[in-house]
Design a protein around this motif. Sequence first.
Motif, PDB file in Angstrom:
ATOM      1  N   PHE A  45       0.837  -1.201   0.000  1.00 47.25           N
ATOM      2  CA  PHE A  45       0.000   0.000   0.000  1.00 47.25           C
ATOM      3  C   PHE A  45       0.876   1.257   0.000  1.00 47.25           C
ATOM      4  O   PHE A  45       0.637   2.202  -0.751  1.00 47.25           O
ATOM      5  CB  PHE A  45      -0.919  -0.013   1.226  1.00 47.25           C
ATOM      6  N   ALA A  46       1.910   1.239   0.842  1.00 41.79           N
ATOM      7  CA  ALA A  46       2.802   2.388   0.935  1.00 41.79           C
ATOM      8  C   ALA A  46       3.529   2.631  -0.382  1.00 41.79           C
ATOM      9  O   ALA A  46       3.677   3.783  -0.824  1.00 41.79           O
ATOM     10  CB  ALA A  46       3.802   2.176   2.064  1.00 41.79           C
ATOM     11  N   ASN A  47       3.974   1.571  -1.005  1.00 44.24           N
ATOM     12  CA  ASN A  47       4.676   1.699  -2.286  1.00 44.24           C
ATOM     13  C   ASN A  47       3.753   2.253  -3.367  1.00 44.24           C
ATOM     14  O   ASN A  47       4.153   3.089  -4.183  1.00 44.24           O
ATOM     15  CB  ASN A  47       5.235   0.352  -2.727  1.00 44.24           C
ATOM     16  N   GLU A  48       2.521   1.777  -3.377  1.00 43.53           N
ATOM     17  CA  GLU A  48       1.560   2.175  -4.399  1.00 43.53           C
ATOM     18  C   GLU A  48       1.196   3.648  -4.293  1.00 43.53           C
ATOM     19  O   GLU A  48       1.059   4.342  -5.303  1.00 43.53           O
ATOM     20  CB  GLU A  48       0.294   1.320  -4.274  1.00 43.53           C
ATOM     21  N   PHE A  49       1.084   4.144  -3.066  1.00 45.86           N
ATOM     22  CA  PHE A  49       0.549   5.500  -2.877  1.00 45.86           C
ATOM     23  C   PHE A  49       1.563   6.469  -2.265  1.00 45.86           C
ATOM     24  O   PHE A  49       1.192   7.562  -1.839  1.00 45.86           O
ATOM     25  CB  PHE A  49      -0.721   5.444  -2.023  1.00 45.86           C
ATOM     26  N   GLY A  50       2.803   6.095  -2.245  1.00 48.04           N
ATOM     27  CA  GLY A  50       3.855   7.016  -1.819  1.00 48.04           C
ATOM     28  C   GLY A  50       3.826   7.371  -0.353  1.00 48.04           C
ATOM     29  O   GLY A  50       4.121   8.511   0.020  1.00 48.04           O
ATOM     30  N   ILE A  51       3.473   6.400   0.496  1.00 50.99           N
ATOM     31  CA  ILE A  51       3.456   6.624   1.939  1.00 50.99           C
ATOM     32  C   ILE A  51       4.883   6.451   2.468  1.00 50.99           C
ATOM     33  O   ILE A  51       5.537   5.442   2.209  1.00 50.99           O
ATOM     34  CB  ILE A  51       2.510   5.637   2.656  1.00 50.99           C
ATOM     35  N   GLU A  52       5.350   7.422   3.222  1.00 47.66           N
ATOM     36  CA  GLU A  52       6.765   7.451   3.609  1.00 47.66           C
ATOM     37  C   GLU A  52       7.161   6.355   4.584  1.00 47.66           C
ATOM     38  O   GLU A  52       8.226   5.741   4.453  1.00 47.66           O
ATOM     39  CB  GLU A  52       7.107   8.815   4.208  1.00 47.66           C
ATOM     40  N   ARG A  53       6.315   6.097   5.595  1.00 50.58           N
ATOM     41  CA  ARG A  53       6.708   5.146   6.629  1.00 50.58           C
ATOM     42  C   ARG A  53       5.696   4.010   6.773  1.00 50.58           C
ATOM     43  O   ARG A  53       4.489   4.215   6.644  1.00 50.58           O
ATOM     44  CB  ARG A  53       6.857   5.844   7.980  1.00 50.58           C
ATOM     45  N   VAL A  54       6.226   2.828   7.089  1.00 56.71           N
ATOM     46  CA  VAL A  54       5.406   1.647   7.362  1.00 56.71           C
ATOM     47  C   VAL A  54       5.813   1.102   8.725  1.00 56.71           C
ATOM     48  O   VAL A  54       7.003   0.909   8.992  1.00 56.71           O
ATOM     49  CB  VAL A  54       5.597   0.557   6.290  1.00 56.71           C
ATOM     50  N   HIS A  55       4.830   0.890   9.579  1.00 59.38           N
ATOM     51  CA  HIS A  55       5.090   0.299  10.892  1.00 59.38           C
ATOM     52  C   HIS A  55       4.410  -1.064  10.973  1.00 59.38           C
ATOM     53  O   HIS A  55       3.313  -1.243  10.433  1.00 59.38           O
ATOM     54  CB  HIS A  55       4.577   1.209  12.005  1.00 59.38           C
ATOM     55  N   ASP A  56       5.051  -1.993  11.671  1.00 63.04           N
ATOM     56  CA  ASP A  56       4.515  -3.350  11.710  1.00 63.04           C
ATOM     57  C   ASP A  56       3.528  -3.582  12.854  1.00 63.04           C
ATOM     58  O   ASP A  56       3.053  -4.696  13.059  1.00 63.04           O
ATOM     59  CB  ASP A  56       5.649  -4.381  11.778  1.00 63.04           C
ATOM     60  N   SER A  57       3.209  -2.525  13.592  1.00 62.26           N
ATOM     61  CA  SER A  57       2.179  -2.636  14.623  1.00 62.26           C
ATOM     62  C   SER A  57       1.571  -1.269  14.878  1.00 62.26           C
ATOM     63  O   SER A  57       2.203  -0.232  14.642  1.00 62.26           O
ATOM     64  CB  SER A  57       2.751  -3.196  15.928  1.00 62.26           C
ATOM     65  N   TYR A  58       0.353  -1.265  15.388  1.00 62.95           N
ATOM     66  CA  TYR A  58      -0.310  -0.019  15.719  1.00 62.95           C
ATOM     67  C   TYR A  58       0.434   0.690  16.850  1.00 62.95           C
ATOM     68  O   TYR A  58       0.551   1.921  16.869  1.00 62.95           O
ATOM     69  CB  TYR A  58      -1.754  -0.267  16.153  1.00 62.95           C
ATOM     70  N   GLU A  59       0.930  -0.099  17.800  1.00 65.85           N
ATOM     71  CA  GLU A  59       1.632   0.491  18.943  1.00 65.85           C
ATOM     72  C   GLU A  59       2.866   1.273  18.502  1.00 65.85           C
ATOM     73  O   GLU A  59       3.133   2.367  19.022  1.00 65.85           O
ATOM     74  CB  GLU A  59       2.030  -0.618  19.928  1.00 65.85           C
TER      75      GLU A  59
END
Length: 329
Positions: A45-59
């Motif tokens: 999703f981040a790659n597709e829409f240019g989202i800068e950061r990805v976190h592996d948990s909500y916390e």
Amino acid sequence: MKKIKIGVLGVSNHLIKRIVLPLQNTKNCEIYAIASRNAIKAQQFANEFGIERVHDSYEVLLEDPDIDFVYIPLPNHLHLEWVKKAAMAKKHVLCEKPIALDTKQAQECVDIANKNGVKLMEAFMYKFHPLWIHVKDMVRTNQIGKIMYINASFAYNNPAPDNIRNKKDFGGGAVMDIGCYAISVPRFLLDQEPDQVISIHQKHNEFHTDTLSSAILDFNGTHASYTVSTLSHANQYVEVIGSSGRIRVHIPFNTYVDTRAEILVSTGQGDRTVTFEVCDQYGLMFDAFATSIINNSPTPVNVSDAVNNMKVIDALFRSNETRKWERIG
């Protein structure tokens, strides 16, 4: 001007279909980070829409110091938990409707936000569309006379047993998913709370959710009624009937983002169609909330509105059980 950075909890279908594109064109805010328990899905999703950061948990997302506010499009039963956690992490919160499963939970959300000094708003996007602002202006300036009654219909056909809208423990059912709109609209237009309500629901034998619900809301003489369904042909409309005119909103909630919206106004002078420029109500809502953060001003919709809407929902569920009029409170 530096844009407000948004952190989003979960890669929901709602986010993909209705939120991500408008947020690429907003003036004051942008999706900065996404968190999901499915790391591969979040990264795609981040790659597709240019989202800068990805976190592996909500916390972990809530611990990100660069995030200004959190958007929560999670299933209804998770709203209270993550509003609380976001508020305690000192993040402002925009939470999808309904804000919680009942009035008690809704008030808990408000209390924890106030305690931690963060802004909290329920995401009823329709209130930001120029169409609805115009309708409300017509109502409050008596352009169709005294409002006698308001009628709403909202339905879709979703028989999938694994869909969250058909899971009772997830806060599913017609009233919680779409009836909340039909309850919100007359409160929004009249700037008033109903005195009493009466409702009848049809429950699904397997899902145990309400799949057909009809209700009357009594606003001290002005009546609002609705029928909503999760197993009917898709349709939606709102009609506002006054003593000297009528307004019909053809597509009141899922307003098209690539086509001019319109309403039909009927008065003693005749019928006219009023059209509105193409816009995206979600983008307008996000920008308005971001502006309140930037200016440290009140949120465009006070969170007390979320609590009051839930009070009506609770009364409607009580009425279905008692088969009587129920007072709000």
